[in-house]
Design a protein around this motif. Structure first.
Motif, short mmCIF file in Angstrom:
data_model
loop_
_atom_site.label_atom_id
_atom_site.label_comp_id
_atom_site.label_asym_id
_atom_site.label_seq_id
_atom_site.Cartn_x
_atom_site.Cartn_y
_atom_site.Cartn_z
N GLY A 169 -6.77 -1.48 -4.41
CA GLY A 169 -6.15 -0.20 -4.66
C GLY A 169 -4.73 -0.32 -5.16
N VAL A 170 -3.97 -1.25 -4.58
CA VAL A 170 -2.60 -1.50 -5.04
C VAL A 170 -2.59 -1.95 -6.50
CG1 VAL A 170 -0.58 -3.01 -4.74
CG2 VAL A 170 -1.72 -2.02 -2.74
N ILE A 171 -3.46 -2.88 -6.82
CA ILE A 171 -3.54 -3.39 -8.18
C ILE A 171 -3.91 -2.28 -9.17
CG2 ILE A 171 -4.86 -4.93 -9.70
CD1 ILE A 171 -5.06 -6.85 -7.26
N GLU A 172 -4.87 -1.45 -8.79
CA GLU A 172 -5.29 -0.36 -9.66
C GLU A 172 -4.14 0.61 -9.92
OE1 GLU A 172 -7.91 1.53 -12.17
OE2 GLU A 172 -8.23 -0.36 -11.10
N LYS A 173 -3.45 0.99 -8.86
CA LYS A 173 -2.39 1.99 -9.00
C LYS A 173 -1.16 1.47 -9.73
CE LYS A 173 -3.81 4.46 -4.82
NZ LYS A 173 -3.48 4.75 -3.39
N LEU A 174 -0.73 0.25 -9.39
CA LEU A 174 0.53 -0.25 -9.96
C LEU A 174 0.35 -0.93 -11.32
CD1 LEU A 174 2.37 -1.69 -6.83
CD2 LEU A 174 2.66 0.53 -7.93
N ILE A 175 -0.77 -1.60 -11.52
CA ILE A 175 -0.95 -2.36 -12.76
C ILE A 175 -1.80 -1.58 -13.76
CG2 ILE A 175 -1.75 -4.51 -13.78
CD1 ILE A 175 -1.24 -5.87 -11.08
N TRP A 176 -3.06 -1.33 -13.40
CA TRP A 176 -3.97 -0.73 -14.39
C TRP A 176 -3.60 0.71 -14.72
CZ3 TRP A 176 -6.00 -4.47 -16.78
CH2 TRP A 176 -6.41 -5.62 -16.11
N VAL B 135 0.85 -1.20 0.00
CA VAL B 135 0.00 0.00 0.00
C VAL B 135 0.88 1.24 0.00
CG1 VAL B 135 -1.63 1.33 1.39
CG2 VAL B 135 -1.98 -1.13 1.08
N ARG B 136 1.93 1.23 0.81
CA ARG B 136 2.85 2.37 0.86
C ARG B 136 3.57 2.53 -0.48
NH1 ARG B 136 6.78 1.26 5.63
NH2 ARG B 136 7.76 3.11 4.70
N ILE B 137 4.00 1.42 -1.05
CA ILE B 137 4.71 1.47 -2.33
C ILE B 137 3.81 2.06 -3.42
CG2 ILE B 137 5.73 0.04 -4.16
CD1 ILE B 137 6.59 -1.88 -1.79
N ALA B 138 2.56 1.57 -3.47
CA ALA B 138 1.62 2.06 -4.49
C ALA B 138 1.32 3.54 -4.31
CB ALA B 138 0.33 1.25 -4.44
N ASP B 139 1.45 4.03 -3.09
CA ASP B 139 1.23 5.45 -2.83
C ASP B 139 2.47 6.29 -3.06
OD1 ASP B 139 -1.44 5.15 -2.20
OD2 ASP B 139 -1.09 4.97 -0.04
N GLY B 140 3.56 5.65 -3.52
CA GLY B 140 4.77 6.37 -3.84
C GLY B 140 5.66 6.67 -2.64
N GLU B 141 5.40 6.02 -1.51
CA GLU B 141 6.21 6.26 -0.33
C GLU B 141 7.51 5.46 -0.41
OE1 GLU B 141 4.17 5.63 3.34
OE2 GLU B 141 2.29 6.50 2.59
N PRO B 142 8.59 5.98 0.15
CA PRO B 142 9.85 5.23 0.17
C PRO B 142 9.76 4.05 1.13
CG PRO B 142 10.07 7.25 1.45
CD PRO B 142 8.74 7.33 0.76
N VAL B 143 10.42 2.97 0.77
CA VAL B 143 10.46 1.79 1.63
C VAL B 143 11.87 1.22 1.64
CG1 VAL B 143 8.04 1.12 1.29
CG2 VAL B 143 9.79 0.28 -0.30
N ASP B 144 12.14 0.42 2.64
CA ASP B 144 13.38 -0.34 2.70
C ASP B 144 13.08 -1.70 2.07
OD1 ASP B 144 15.45 -2.10 3.46
OD2 ASP B 144 15.84 -1.01 5.32
N TRP B 145 13.65 -1.96 0.91
CA TRP B 145 13.32 -3.20 0.20
C TRP B 145 13.76 -4.44 0.96
CZ3 TRP B 145 9.73 -3.11 -3.27
CH2 TRP B 145 9.51 -1.97 -4.02
#
Length: 219
Positions: free
Chosen positions: A134-141, A48-58
């Motif tokens: 929401g993740v699917i919509e933002k990252l894929i579609w 969810v954070r990734i799809a919102d463009g937030e930085p993460v520690d991979w």
């Protein structure tokens, strides 16, 4: 991370998930793990954070995982490949027409059925959490497909360009290309292990996918 799969979903990724585990590169993260995985709540919070463009520690995102294939990780292929520079990269592909048809009949069909409130409540698989839609919509579609999936000619260009971008970005000595149907050989060579004696997994074809969401089989 032992393997970073960068190809789109519907290119044999469920079979690859099992195959990589059989070859010692599991557990392998896949979209299914955000639906039915035992750690889905933890994992989904990161996506969810990734799809919102937030930085993460991979390293935190993939804590407990040894490889990844399928969406949503494939949408962030460049970032993940950069985060784990020593991991081999797997480009899983198939012919465009077969891939496009499979996406239409599976993930798009499920999306449209969910939007219309037509997903069976007694389907064979737990339904995705609202946050995952929401993740699917933002990252894929809206991400990979830029809201243009119905424009088949545009998607064909995007599909080919993505493959070429990956091939031109990842050094040849780090990249393994696996075409749907290739079986164990390229994967075993990539990992430096022997090919298993048992047959390559054949999992999650179109009708199996549809059945899990309560959609009718296609002829």
């Amino acid at each position: 991370m032992k393997v970073i799969g960068v190809g789109f979903g519907r290119t044999g990724t469920m079979s690859l998930k099992q195959a990589l585990a059989d070859l010692g590169a599991g557990p392998c993260f896949h979209m299914i793990d955000l639906i039915t995985g035992e750690n889905r709540a933890r994992d989904l919070a990161y996506w969810v954070r990734i799809a919102d463009g937030e930085p993460v520690d991979w390293n935190e995102v993939f804590d407990g995982w040894e490889s990844t294939v399928d969406w949503p990780a494939a949408s962030l292929w460049r970032e993940i490949a950069d985060a784990f520079p020593d991991a081999p990269v797997l480009l899983n592909v198939r012919d465009f027409d077969g891939w496009y048809r499979s996406v239409e009949n599976t993930i798009l069909a499920v999306k449209l059925a969910a939007r219309a409130g037509e997903l069976a409540q007694d389907a064979n698989r737990e339904q995705p959490a609202p946050e995952l839609w929401g993740v699917i919509e933002k990252l894929i579609w809206e991400g990979d497909f830029q809201g243009r999936f119905e424009d088949r000619a545009w998607v064909r260009r995007m599909y080919d360009e993505r493959i070429e971008e990956i091939r031109s970005t990842i050094p040849a000595e780090r990249l393994t290309i696996w075409n749907l149907g290739d079986g164990w050989g390229p994967l075993a060579a990539m990992l430096g292990v022997a090919e298993p004696a048992h047959d390559f997994p054949r999992l999650h074809d179109t009708n199996e996918f549809r059945a899990e969401f309560g959609l009718p089989a296609l002829a």
